[in-house]
Design an enzyme around this catalytic site. Structure first.
Site, PDB file in Angstrom:
ATOM      1  N   MET A   1     -23.502 -12.379  -5.909  1.00  0.00           N
ATOM      2  CA  MET A   1     -23.156 -13.246  -5.196  1.00  0.00           C
ATOM      3  C   MET A   1     -21.995 -13.643  -5.767  1.00  0.00           C
ATOM      4  SD  MET A   1     -26.969 -15.108  -5.128  1.00  0.00           S
ATOM      5  CE  MET A   1     -26.316 -16.588  -5.789  1.00  0.00           C
ATOM      6  N   ASP A   2     -20.724 -13.101  -4.949  1.00  0.00           N
ATOM      7  CA  ASP A   2     -19.379 -13.584  -5.491  1.00  0.00           C
ATOM      8  C   ASP A   2     -18.476 -14.321  -4.497  1.00  0.00           C
ATOM      9  OD1 ASP A   2     -17.287 -13.543  -7.390  1.00  0.00           O
ATOM     10  OD2 ASP A   2     -16.478 -11.748  -6.724  1.00  0.00           O
ATOM     11  N   GLY A   3     -17.774 -15.127  -4.943  1.00  0.00           N
ATOM     12  CA  GLY A   3     -16.774 -15.731  -4.197  1.00  0.00           C
ATOM     13  C   GLY A   3     -16.937 -17.285  -3.770  1.00  0.00           C
TER      14      GLY A   3
ATOM     15  N   ARG B   1     -22.213  -6.320  -2.717  1.00  0.00           N
ATOM     16  CA  ARG B   1     -21.189  -6.936  -3.564  1.00  0.00           C
ATOM     17  C   ARG B   1     -20.507  -7.644  -2.542  1.00  0.00           C
ATOM     18  NH1 ARG B   1     -18.442  -7.656  -9.014  1.00  0.00           N
ATOM     19  NH2 ARG B   1     -17.097  -9.560  -8.467  1.00  0.00           N
ATOM     20  N   THR B   2     -20.275  -9.030  -2.551  1.00  0.00           N
ATOM     21  CA  THR B   2     -19.555  -9.970  -1.424  1.00  0.00           C
ATOM     22  C   THR B   2     -18.321  -9.965  -2.209  1.00  0.00           C
ATOM     23  OG1 THR B   2     -20.323 -11.771  -2.345  1.00  0.00           O
ATOM     24  CG2 THR B   2     -21.688 -11.151  -0.895  1.00  0.00           C
TER      25      THR B   2
END
Lengths: 305, 305
Positions: free
Chosen positions: B61-63, B248-249
């Site tokens: 959970m990226d961003g 992967r975001t």
């Protein structure tokens, strides 16, 4: 290296053009397309050369068999023509001043392929290693030091060691070739190495069996706990910096058990080209994209230190 | 689960639409666009539901912070709104019959951020864990068993253990939450665990120090060599199958030290959406792409057995 740039790149253009036109049957009509593409390629080169360059580039060379099937060749012929892409990649890296290049050529998993294909690949590898030893080889011309990473079979190991010794004094580029390699194998081997080291420290101190066990349970003890640096020291890649740019060809978004430990923070570039199609323009595109994200990666990595 | 599908999905559409229109200020004029998108989303759902489903989905959970900056929110608010995307992902997985979901929430490296942000994240995590314990929580409604992977801090560990015990009997989905986690830490810890095991085997046999050292050097000895399975048994993820699909975001093509050991052969999907924007349609697209490559991956994996 700059002075060599023009001629090396020109010969590389000629090579790739000849290959594409001749071997793959592209006619004269496609000349305009090819020339436009090469012009654009030169433009990108002029942009790339002024940007920050990766110190270590790793490539997972995938798609040889698919290339052979696509062009109605025998599967083994797909493996034979990998060399041109490798030459193009090496030249590009050399010209840019990339210090380390790692190529993932043949994993442990590949040994589960048909035995005739495995034998062919081993023979081909043996032949290529022998070529490295020749005085006029690209390796000696560019000052490339060759190392091999993996659990090599005895006959290949012997040839590999000769090649490593013969190129040990070269210091322009370090080319690491992964053969009979897998990351899980590398990590397990490193764990074994670090563990044996612990054994030696413990047993070298002439303690009694009871005292040793007591220490084993004290997991905080400085000498008792395996640390990240202990594992790193026992990796095949020990002494080599982590890749900054990892390229995987043939559009596959998997690492296929290659360089897992080493690629936790590097930029992963997925190229849709099959490995034998992977030309200078693909390489430049990968570096250009790396250069775009580099400031962000650096900022991230700084925060982690 | 099929019977629940319609209502759950409808409420999820309503939730995400409400969020997007309300919080992000999309007006009535965008209704047509949103409805067309949701219609397409439903169409994809009807395709996806008949294809092969991944058994284990992992998400990096990226961003969150980038989302906050993009929408002129405070950075900590970016972390607050992660829950809607998580709900959407969990609902989708539950509806599809995905058995294992792993979310990479907070790595060891994140602890190197500003101390107020770290404190805020820990408080938020503590609050969310407490929510899990409530009778009517989504975790109990969907029958989700929660586990935590990582080196948890004492106060979080205590809350995490309560949540794990409270959900231990749920068996529809296993949700693993990586907190204070990094792959290099996990692997090093596993190496330590396997090494201690070797120590115990060796020292339990009441051998003399000399005999033990002799065995240490015989690296072929069955009990002496650390094997892949030994490391696997000591991983945080022991007992859980490897992910089939890793998402992967925020368009980042790095694994950022998450699930390196476990993702050697899984399909890696890079979504350009920032995590708080990651909606049902992104999830469905990822599964659709996984379904497209699944036969090829299966063929590859069969060859490796």
């Amino acid at each position: 290296m700059g002075s060599l740039g023009g001629s090396l790149l020109s010969s590389l253009y000629a090579e790739t053009q000849g290959f594409e036109k001749g071997s793959l049957g592209l006619g004269l009509l496609s000349r305009l397309y090819a020339e436009t593409r090469d012009f654009l390629c030169k433009c990108i080169w002029n942009v790339v050369i002024f940007g920050p360059k990766p110190k270590h580039v790793a490539v997972i060379m995938d798609g040889n068999r698919r290339f052979a099937r696509k062009h109605h060749l025998k599967e083994v012929d797909g493996h034979k023509i990998v060399l041109l892409s490798l030459m193009s990649t090496l030249t590009c890296c050399y010209e840019m001043g990339v210090k380390y290049v790692t190529i993932c050529a043949f994993s442990i998993d590949n040994f589960k392929r048909r035995s005739d294909e495995v034998q062919f690949l081993m023979d081909l590898l043996y032949e290529k290693i022998e070529n490295i030893l020749k005085e006029e080889s690209i390796v000696n011309r560019y000052g490339i030091r060759v190392t091999f990473l993996g659990n090599l079979e005895p006959n290949i190991r012997e040839a590999a060691e000769r090649a490593m010794n013969a190129t040990a004094k070269n210091d322009n580029v370090v080319l690491s070739i992964c053969v009979a390699y897998s990351s899980t194998n590398e990590i397990t081997r490193a764990a074994q190495g670090a563990c044996t080291e612990r054994f030696k420290i413990r047993l070298g101190s002439n303690l009694t069996s009871g005292a040793i066990m007591e220490n084993v349970h004290k997991r905080d003890g400085e000498n008792n706990v395996i640390k990240v640096s202990d594992l790193e020291r026992h990796m095949f890649t020990a002494g080599c910096p982590e890749p900054d740019l990892l390229i995987r060809t043939s559009g596959e978004t998997r690492l296929s058990n290659y360089l897992l430990w080493q690629s936790s923070h590097c930029y992963l570039h997925i190229s849709n080209a099959l490995w034998p199609e992977f030309a200078l323009r693909h390489m430049l595109w990968a570096v250009l994209k790396y250069q775009r994200v580099k400031p962000y990666l650096e900022k991230k990595n700084k925060k982690m230190v």
